[in-house]
Design a protein around this motif. Sequence first.
Motif, mmCIF file in Angstrom:
data_model
loop_
_atom_site.group_PDB
_atom_site.id
_atom_site.type_symbol
_atom_site.label_atom_id
_atom_site.label_comp_id
_atom_site.label_asym_id
_atom_site.label_seq_id
_atom_site.Cartn_x
_atom_site.Cartn_y
_atom_site.Cartn_z
ATOM 1 N N LEU A 1 -5.587 -3.682 6.899
ATOM 2 C CA LEU A 1 -4.437 -3.170 6.012
ATOM 3 C C LEU A 1 -3.974 -1.705 6.176
ATOM 4 C CD1 LEU A 1 -6.176 -4.973 2.827
ATOM 5 C CD2 LEU A 1 -3.973 -5.752 4.147
ATOM 6 N N VAL A 2 -4.963 -0.701 6.387
ATOM 7 C CA VAL A 2 -4.436 0.584 6.614
ATOM 8 C C VAL A 2 -3.635 0.725 7.604
ATOM 9 C CG1 VAL A 2 -5.459 2.876 7.144
ATOM 10 C CG2 VAL A 2 -6.477 1.622 5.138
ATOM 11 N N SER A 3 -3.816 0.086 8.669
ATOM 12 C CA SER A 3 -2.801 0.017 10.074
ATOM 13 C C SER A 3 -1.659 -0.230 9.525
ATOM 14 C CB SER A 3 -3.734 -0.788 11.134
ATOM 15 O OG SER A 3 -3.602 -2.046 10.944
ATOM 16 N N LEU A 4 -1.441 -1.142 8.523
ATOM 17 C CA LEU A 4 -0.194 -1.779 8.087
ATOM 18 C C LEU A 4 0.439 -0.735 7.220
ATOM 19 C CD1 LEU A 4 -0.852 -5.474 7.983
ATOM 20 C CD2 LEU A 4 0.310 -4.314 9.795
ATOM 21 N N GLY A 5 -0.164 0.370 6.907
ATOM 22 C CA GLY A 5 0.497 1.331 6.117
ATOM 23 C C GLY A 5 0.052 1.146 4.507
ATOM 24 N N HIS A 6 -0.800 0.216 4.080
ATOM 25 C CA HIS A 6 -1.225 0.270 2.761
ATOM 26 C C HIS A 6 -2.043 1.310 2.414
ATOM 27 C CE1 HIS A 6 0.580 -3.823 2.463
ATOM 28 N NE2 HIS A 6 0.292 -4.115 3.713
ATOM 29 N N ARG A 7 -1.797 1.758 1.217
ATOM 30 C CA ARG A 7 -2.528 2.844 0.651
ATOM 31 C C ARG A 7 -3.236 2.830 -0.462
ATOM 32 N NH1 ARG A 7 -2.097 3.630 5.304
ATOM 33 N NH2 ARG A 7 -1.140 5.224 6.132
ATOM 34 N N ARG A 8 -3.002 1.823 -1.316
ATOM 35 C CA ARG A 8 -3.452 1.122 -2.415
ATOM 36 C C ARG A 8 -4.019 0.051 -2.419
ATOM 37 N NH1 ARG A 8 -2.404 4.280 -7.200
ATOM 38 N NH2 ARG A 8 -1.240 6.100 -6.604
ATOM 39 N N ILE A 9 -5.260 -0.452 -2.603
ATOM 40 C CA ILE A 9 -5.870 -1.742 -2.204
ATOM 41 C C ILE A 9 -6.885 -2.091 -3.265
ATOM 42 C CG2 ILE A 9 -7.130 -3.110 -0.470
ATOM 43 C CD1 ILE A 9 -6.359 -0.743 1.689
ATOM 44 N N VAL A 10 -6.873 -3.205 -3.417
ATOM 45 C CA VAL A 10 -7.772 -3.993 -4.515
ATOM 46 C C VAL A 10 -8.774 -4.743 -4.007
ATOM 47 C CG1 VAL A 10 -7.901 -5.529 -6.460
ATOM 48 C CG2 VAL A 10 -6.053 -3.781 -6.470
ATOM 49 N N LEU A 11 -10.075 -4.873 -4.287
ATOM 50 C CA LEU A 11 -10.899 -5.940 -3.714
ATOM 51 C C LEU A 11 -11.289 -6.692 -4.963
ATOM 52 C CD1 LEU A 11 -13.183 -7.141 -1.727
ATOM 53 C CD2 LEU A 11 -14.801 -5.601 -2.801
#
Length: 385
Positions: free
Chosen positions: A201-211
């Motif tokens: 997800l980080v490699s795709l540019g996501h900076r705000r992530i929910v688990l």
Amino acid sequence: MREPVELRRQRIMAVVESRGAVKVSVLAAELDVSVVTVRRDVEELTRAGRLRRGHGVARPLRDPAVTGEMPAPRGSEQAGEGGAVAIVVPERHSYLYETLHGARTVLEESGIRIALHIAPQSAGAERPLVERALADGARGLLIAPRWRNALSEELDHGWLADVGVPTVLMERRPRPGSALHALDSVCSDHWYGTHLAVEHLVSLGHRRIVLAARDDSPTARTVRAAFAHIAAARPEVEDWTVVLSSPNAVPGPGPSGAEPAPGASPASVGPALDLAALLRERGATAAVLHGDVDALMLVQRLAENGVQVPRDCSVVAYDDVVAALGSTPLTAVAPPKAEIGRAAAELLLHRLSGAAGASGPVRRTELLPELKVRGSAQAVTPTTD
């Protein structure tokens, strides 16, 4: 979500082959399905030449009760003479059934008879099953305890560490310093699996992530802890949070009850998680969802609230049992479930062999999960002012 037909039929085969003739009504009760469903499965398995059908009974193709023969196990000179190997897994647990079938393949190829025991969801259900297996002469044990909470695990430590036959834990990592720390175990490296999800997800540019994750199994607790550690350590991750994926994903029922998971959002305990609202509140663009069934249900609810995957929210599921079967096939972390079972069975055979080194050092084996990319996650689309 209903259990896949082939998986249910594999469970029927495992029970029949380990016990011999089994009543259809007994199979239906153990699999928690109707007698009509089991009867239909038995008919199909009979037509496919995988077992034989009697009057209300399913029989293996070679039934000692009918033939009067009990063939000697192949390879018994390597594995040692004696009774069956007992395998204990929780009921209605598709993930661990894949592990079971991996172990079964190795044991059957070695000519080892299997005694399969399905543990119900009640607390402490494994112990009487193991005691029964030992009374029946089991010479080895492969076990995946449910351990819905830490106290359930603690209560199993004493007796499980002293069963008196070679034992291997499957997909369970003993707590350091516990009575089971010196017990052979084979499990997935779920820290690495969680790393794969966050890294993707980080490699795709996501900076705000929910688990959104369960909290009622050792795997779930490891995934939650790993995500918090990894997300907090990644400078690219600007915001993250951990919530329960389902209102019934808490540690209970069990000896310690059904307390909310540490760090869980209060709103996620009780009513179904409103993931769409949480994403808006946090400004999140991506979610890691454990396990597969909860992930598919959450994706459905996102669609009902106008949030499309992956256009509006990228998703990575964790488990990869049924993640590929959704209307949107989910990118998923895939622990090596069948390989865990095979490695555990091979380790147990080594302990049973009597060969030089068979009583050597305790082995704690970890296998690395893989990431299966299916398109439910995409690069963040830059916003324009």
